[in-house]
Design an enzyme around this catalytic site. Structure first.
Site, PDB file in Angstrom:
ATOM      1  N   ARG A 151       8.533   0.506  -6.959  1.00 13.80           N
ATOM      2  CA  ARG A 151       7.151   0.846  -6.622  1.00 13.80           C
ATOM      3  C   ARG A 151       7.115   2.329  -6.293  1.00 13.80           C
ATOM      4  O   ARG A 151       6.698   2.743  -5.211  1.00 13.80           O
ATOM      5  CB  ARG A 151       6.652   0.003  -5.453  1.00 13.80           C
ATOM      6  N   GLN A 208      15.989   0.952  -3.893  1.00 11.74           N
ATOM      7  CA  GLN A 208      16.869  -0.068  -4.467  1.00 11.74           C
ATOM      8  C   GLN A 208      16.504  -0.394  -5.911  1.00 11.74           C
ATOM      9  O   GLN A 208      16.979  -1.375  -6.467  1.00 11.74           O
ATOM     10  CB  GLN A 208      16.795  -1.348  -3.619  1.00 11.74           C
ATOM     11  N   ASN A 216      20.501  -3.210  -4.720  1.00 12.70           N
ATOM     12  CA  ASN A 216      19.340  -4.001  -4.326  1.00 12.70           C
ATOM     13  C   ASN A 216      19.771  -5.143  -3.418  1.00 12.70           C
ATOM     14  O   ASN A 216      20.399  -6.103  -3.860  1.00 12.70           O
ATOM     15  CB  ASN A 216      18.625  -4.557  -5.562  1.00 12.70           C
ATOM     16  N   ASP A 240       6.471  -0.867   4.926  1.00  6.57           N
ATOM     17  CA  ASP A 240       6.497  -1.264   3.520  1.00  6.57           C
ATOM     18  C   ASP A 240       6.124  -0.086   2.621  1.00  6.57           C
ATOM     19  O   ASP A 240       5.389   0.821   3.034  1.00  6.57           O
ATOM     20  CB  ASP A 240       5.522  -2.420   3.278  1.00  6.57           C
ATOM     21  N   ASP A 242       4.374  -0.397  -0.251  1.00  6.14           N
ATOM     22  CA  ASP A 242       3.147  -0.622  -1.007  1.00  6.14           C
ATOM     23  C   ASP A 242       1.919  -0.762  -0.126  1.00  6.14           C
ATOM     24  O   ASP A 242       0.913  -1.350  -0.522  1.00  6.14           O
ATOM     25  CB  ASP A 242       3.288  -1.858  -1.898  1.00  6.14           C
ATOM     26  N   ASP A 295      12.136 -10.903   9.314  1.00  2.00           N
ATOM     27  CA  ASP A 295      11.388 -10.350  10.438  1.00  2.00           C
ATOM     28  C   ASP A 295      11.254 -11.364  11.573  1.00  2.00           C
ATOM     29  O   ASP A 295      11.469 -11.037  12.741  1.00  2.00           O
ATOM     30  CB  ASP A 295      10.004  -9.848   9.991  1.00  2.00           C
ATOM     31  N   HIS A 354      -2.261  -3.916   3.550  1.00  2.00           N
ATOM     32  CA  HIS A 354      -1.224  -4.538   2.721  1.00  2.00           C
ATOM     33  C   HIS A 354      -1.900  -5.572   1.826  1.00  2.00           C
ATOM     34  O   HIS A 354      -2.901  -6.180   2.207  1.00  2.00           O
ATOM     35  CB  HIS A 354      -0.173  -5.204   3.621  1.00  2.00           C
TER      36      HIS A 354
END
Length: 641
Positions: A191, A220, A249, A278, A280, A393, A417
């Protein structure tokens, strides 16, 4: 649960590009600590300015760093980003008052509003200004009546003939003796454009991010962030704050943990923070200020979580605070009194009051779309488990809570998000969700195996009735791999990711098609057949649907089903159902297969019975392996360093 994982291709071998020997150390503050900025417009045009300041009457021009108020007008900061979360500051810090500072030009009134647990407003400070020219105004509010709930905000008002310009608004508190060094860690996987955009957002605001010492990017992917045209410029803009790392990765767990790993290896103090983010998200850079300032003033170290707003519906708050029902494998449960999928510009249907999170909430965990972890937590509990992604998490927060480090989800610290309900449940990542949820339950719940077995059997039956054979195989594989014990985590999840994708590839209904190009079915033959209401006697309907499936009976040979009506009791009445994918970008074709159904039912019953018998012994294996799995040496091995 957010996370980053491979879709295609292999990640490059481990390599560090621009990392150096930066040493993280506490530093002496210069003046007061900025707890948050007063902003009047968002970071992108899709974000409503009403999330920052609401025009109650009159006219105003709202800009990012300031606002111009026309005559006979009022603007209120009683908004999601405009509010100062006074209740959280009173509960978790030793700060007793907050000052709101602003530079003003013109005539009008500034006042600090306050709310309580019921949302009833009052004014706690006010000042009238006349003929001001770039004058600094400071208003003070005590943090003494907010324990159970309430917030503070700045209102600006003019009378007829007055106009007022307000800019450089800052909410400040007394600084601690020493400022904690903080590093942002962004995990990214193919991304590159999204990640670069967030780096650029941080770079554009870097002069205001006084508490931010470093930014780690764990790349990654195969489509690398460094390949983009803007990367060279953002590298210059961020200077020695940016550390770009290419590594194998290892999913979201491996990407985020890299930040903890690097900070731990370069810190001179245990009073450091690592802020996960994150790649994205649409970033509100003020989140860094709000989360790090709060962490700098908490009496004891806590995990500080940022909230998630829905990117496709930018006015929606995903959840005020959440917890997980561990033994029944249910994450993402809103805590009592929490807003959930709430329109922040709307009103509560029951009370008709604006959707504000007035009541202070205690979270169980926080998603890693934005989450700050003090280094003291790592010292006491170790690193995250090599889960690849999903439930990493939650597991970490519950482990930390067991060691005396709760999670606080801070209102007003938000990022946008992708909406979770636009992601289809029937995907390969469901394997990690199931497997890791069982491991988490084994580590942090009573692990009632009879209850857990009933939960899994109920899921399996629903999947089989819904003709989701690939999803059924995914569940079976997840339970099988849990029973393999801690060895399944030895490679960080790489082999499991490849294997579950291979398994699911054998089931046609796991693939998405265009509605006009469904294999073997003419587009014009697919018509919507709507679902009946939810059955009032579900057990009887369940038995009937099972009997119908066993005997090969159906009510409909072919039909289309909208995703919100794809219930097991409805899908089970079809021979072939063309079900809309949750992404709304295509359809899945579910076809009845008696042989597959019986085979998967037999395998599922067998493995769940194994879980019932062997689960307690396997639970002890995971508990014994925790120190090694969460050690620095284990992650060093996984990073091939």
């Amino acid at each position: 649960m957010p996370g980053k994982a491979a879709v295609t291709g292999e990640a490059p071998s481990a390599m560090v590009s621009t990392i150096d020997d930066t040493r993280f150390a506490e530093r002496t503050p210069q003046g007061r600590l900025t707890a948050q900025r007063g902003l009047y417009a968002g970071p992108a045009p899709i974000v409503s300015k009403d999330l920052y300041a609401e025009l109650e009457w009159g006219s105003a021009v709202r800009e990012r760093a300031g606002i111009s108020i026309e005559p006979a007008s009022k603007v209120s900061g009683n908004t999601y980003f405009g509010r100062f979360p006074a209740s959280y500051w009173q509960r978790w810090t030793d700060v007793t008052e907050v000052q709101v500072e602003a530079v003003v030009t013109g005539d009008g009134q500034l006042s600090v509003g306050a709310s309580d647990i019921e949302g009833d407003a009052r004014v706690v400070a006010a000042e009238i200004v006349a003929g001001a020219k770039q004058r600094k105004v400071t208003l003070t509010a005590k943090l003494d009546k907010f324990y159970d709930g309430g917030a503070l905000w700045l209102d600006i008002e003019t009378e007829g003939g007055q106009s007022l310009r307000v800019e450089n608004v800052r909410w400040t508190v007394d600084a601690p003796e020493k400022i904690r060094p903080t590093a942002v860690t962004i995990c990214t996987m193919n991304r590159a454009d999204d990640c670069l955009s967030n780096l650029q957002a941080l770079a554009a605001d870097v002069s205001s991010l006084e508490t931010l010492d470093a930014i780690y990017v764990a790349d990654q992917g195969t489509d690398l962030v460094e390949s983009r045209d803007g990367f060279e410029q953002v590298t210059k803009d961020l200077g020695d704050k940016l550390h770009y790392i290419k590594q194998p990765n290892l999913g979201g767990a491996g990407g985020f943990t890299r930040g903890l790993y690097e900070v731990a290896g370069h810190t001179e103090t245990e009073h450091a923070n690592v802020l996960f983010m994150d790649d994205d998200v649409l970033l509100e850079p003020d989140l860094v200020i709000r989360m790090t300032a709060f962490s700098n003033r908490t009496v004891n170290p806590v995990i500080v979580g940022g909230q998630m707003l829905n990117l496709l519906h930018p006015n929606q708050l995903h959840v005020g605070a959440e917890y997980a029902r561990l033994n029944t494998l249910e994450p993402g449960q809103p805590v009592p009194h929490s807003l959930s999928t709430a329109d922040l510009l709307g009103v509560d249907e029951d009370t008709l009051k604006p959707n504000r999170q007035e009541r202070r909430l205690d979270a169980g965990y926080n998603g890693w779309w934005s989450c700050l972890i003090p280094y003291e937590v790592v010292k006491a509990t170790g690193y995250p488990l090599p889960f690849f992604f999903q439930w990493d998490d939650a597991e970490y927060s519950y482990r930390a809570r067991g060691a005396g480090f709760p999670t606080v989800t801070l209102p007003g610290a938000g990022v946008w998000h992708a909406d979770f309900h636009w992601k289809d449940w029937d995907e390969w990542h469901r394997y990690f969700n199931l497997r890791n949820s069982i491991i988490t339950a084994a580590l942090h719940s009573p692990f009632n195996l009879n209850l857990l077995s009933r939960v899994l059997i109920a899921q399996l039956v629903r999947y089989l009735l819904g003709m989701q054979y690939g999803l059924s195989a995914t569940l079976i594989k997840a339970v099988e791999d849990f029973l393999e014990g801690p060895e399944v985590l030895r490679d960080g999840g790489v082999a499991a990711m490849k294997e579950i994708r291979r398994i699911r590839d054998e089931y046609p209904e796991t693939k998405r098609h265009k509605a006009t190009d469904v294999p073997g079915i003419a587009s014009n033959d697919i018509g919507i057949i709507n679902s009946a209401p939810r059955p009032s006697m579900q057990r009887l309907v369940l038995i009937k649907r099972i009997l119908d499936r066993v005997l090969g009976r159906s009510r409909h040979s072919l039909g289309a089903i909208p995703i919100d009506e794809a219930h097991w009791w409805h899908v089970a009445t079809f021979d072939t159902a063309v079900v809309t994918d949750a992404s709304q970008e295509g359809v899945r074709v579910r076809s009845y297969d008696r042989a597959k159904m019986f085979d998967l039912a037999r395998k599922g019953a067998k493995v769940i019975q194994r879980l019932r018998k062997e689960g307690a012994a396997v639970q002890e294996q995971y508990k014994r392996s925790m120190p090694e799995l969460t050690s620095r040496d284990n992650w060093k091995r996984l990073y091939k360093l």
